[in-house]
Scaffold this motif. Structure first.
Motif, PDB file in Angstrom:
ATOM      1  N   TRP A  43      -7.471 -10.772  -5.952  1.00  0.00           N
ATOM      2  CA  TRP A  43      -7.167  -9.800  -4.917  1.00  0.00           C
ATOM      3  C   TRP A  43      -8.463  -9.266  -4.334  1.00  0.00           C
ATOM      4  CZ3 TRP A  43      -4.179  -9.220  -9.455  1.00  0.00           C
ATOM      5  CH2 TRP A  43      -2.792  -9.274  -9.293  1.00  0.00           C
ATOM      6  N   ASP A  44      -8.553  -9.272  -3.041  1.00  0.00           N
ATOM      7  CA  ASP A  44      -9.620  -8.545  -2.349  1.00  0.00           C
ATOM      8  C   ASP A  44      -8.923  -7.304  -1.823  1.00  0.00           C
ATOM      9  OD1 ASP A  44     -11.940  -7.754  -1.149  1.00  0.00           O
ATOM     10  OD2 ASP A  44     -11.818  -9.185   0.498  1.00  0.00           O
ATOM     11  N   ALA A  45      -8.847  -6.289  -2.650  1.00  0.00           N
ATOM     12  CA  ALA A  45      -8.086  -5.077  -2.338  1.00  0.00           C
ATOM     13  C   ALA A  45      -8.996  -3.989  -1.789  1.00  0.00           C
ATOM     14  CB  ALA A  45      -7.374  -4.595  -3.597  1.00  0.00           C
ATOM     15  N   THR A  59       3.012 -12.608  -8.522  1.00  0.00           N
ATOM     16  CA  THR A  59       2.043 -11.523  -8.640  1.00  0.00           C
ATOM     17  C   THR A  59       2.618 -10.330  -9.397  1.00  0.00           C
ATOM     18  OG1 THR A  59       2.626 -10.705  -6.443  1.00  0.00           O
ATOM     19  CG2 THR A  59       0.753 -12.197  -6.582  1.00  0.00           C
ATOM     20  N   LYS A 138      -5.180 -13.303  -2.644  1.00  0.00           N
ATOM     21  CA  LYS A 138      -4.566 -12.251  -1.829  1.00  0.00           C
ATOM     22  C   LYS A 138      -5.679 -11.420  -1.195  1.00  0.00           C
ATOM     23  CE  LYS A 138      -0.183 -12.612  -3.223  1.00  0.00           C
ATOM     24  NZ  LYS A 138       0.958 -12.668  -2.367  1.00  0.00           N
ATOM     25  N   MET A 140      -6.032  -8.040   0.936  1.00  0.00           N
ATOM     26  CA  MET A 140      -5.334  -6.863   1.434  1.00  0.00           C
ATOM     27  C   MET A 140      -5.933  -6.440   2.777  1.00  0.00           C
ATOM     28  SD  MET A 140      -3.286  -6.666  -0.952  1.00  0.00           S
ATOM     29  CE  MET A 140      -3.021  -6.940  -2.673  1.00  0.00           C
TER      30      MET A 140
END
Length: 150
Positions: A43-45, A59, A138, A140
């Protein structure tokens, strides 16, 4: 088994200090070997970069992840309240999630922490038949909080 670092994770980690990047990559390899065969979710959140693990490719079934912050890496148990933690090493106040900050690989290698990892692994949702491990990426939407370049 050798686990290479996917390009997406390397790209997501680029803004972080070298010691944080190295601990993340070492921790990821350690967990892959202990949990295998397992799928990964990157995740690049907004708040952090995360490397999570699931047996279902879903997920929502992520049962352990490494969250990367500007100065540290945290081991997160999305269902941490279900774990037996008599020494109360896990931190968190919510209804489900608990975490422990990694001071280095010695945290992951600590027998007590290994016990928590094993509990999470045994409680993880699994499909009736094992699935071939895959990597899920993912990204974000929105602004990202990342370390300021030196």
């Amino acid at each position: 088994m050798e686990h290479s670092s996917p390009d997406a994770l390397i790209e997501f980690l680029a803004p972080y200090p070298e010691h944080v990047q190295q601990l993340t990559l070492q921790g990821r390899r350690f967990l892959l070997e202990r949990l295998s065969p397992v799928s990964e979710i990157f995740w690049d959140a907004t708040q952090a970069v995360c490397s999570g693990f699931t047996y279902t490719h879903g997920t929502r079934d992520n049962f352990i992840n490494l969250a990367v912050y500007p100065k540290h890496v945290t081991l997160i148990f999305p269902w941490g309240t279900r774990l037996d933690d008599p020494e109360q090493r896990l931190k968190g106040e919510g209804n489900r999630v608990r975490h422990i900050r990694l001071t280095g690989m010695e945290t992951l290698e600590d027998p007590y922490v290994l016990g928590l990892i094993e509990q999470a692994q045994h409680q993880a949702t699994r499909p009736p038949e094992p699935l071939e491990p895959i990597t899920i990426v993912k990204i974000m939407n929105g602004p990202k909080r990342r370390p300021i370049s030196q």
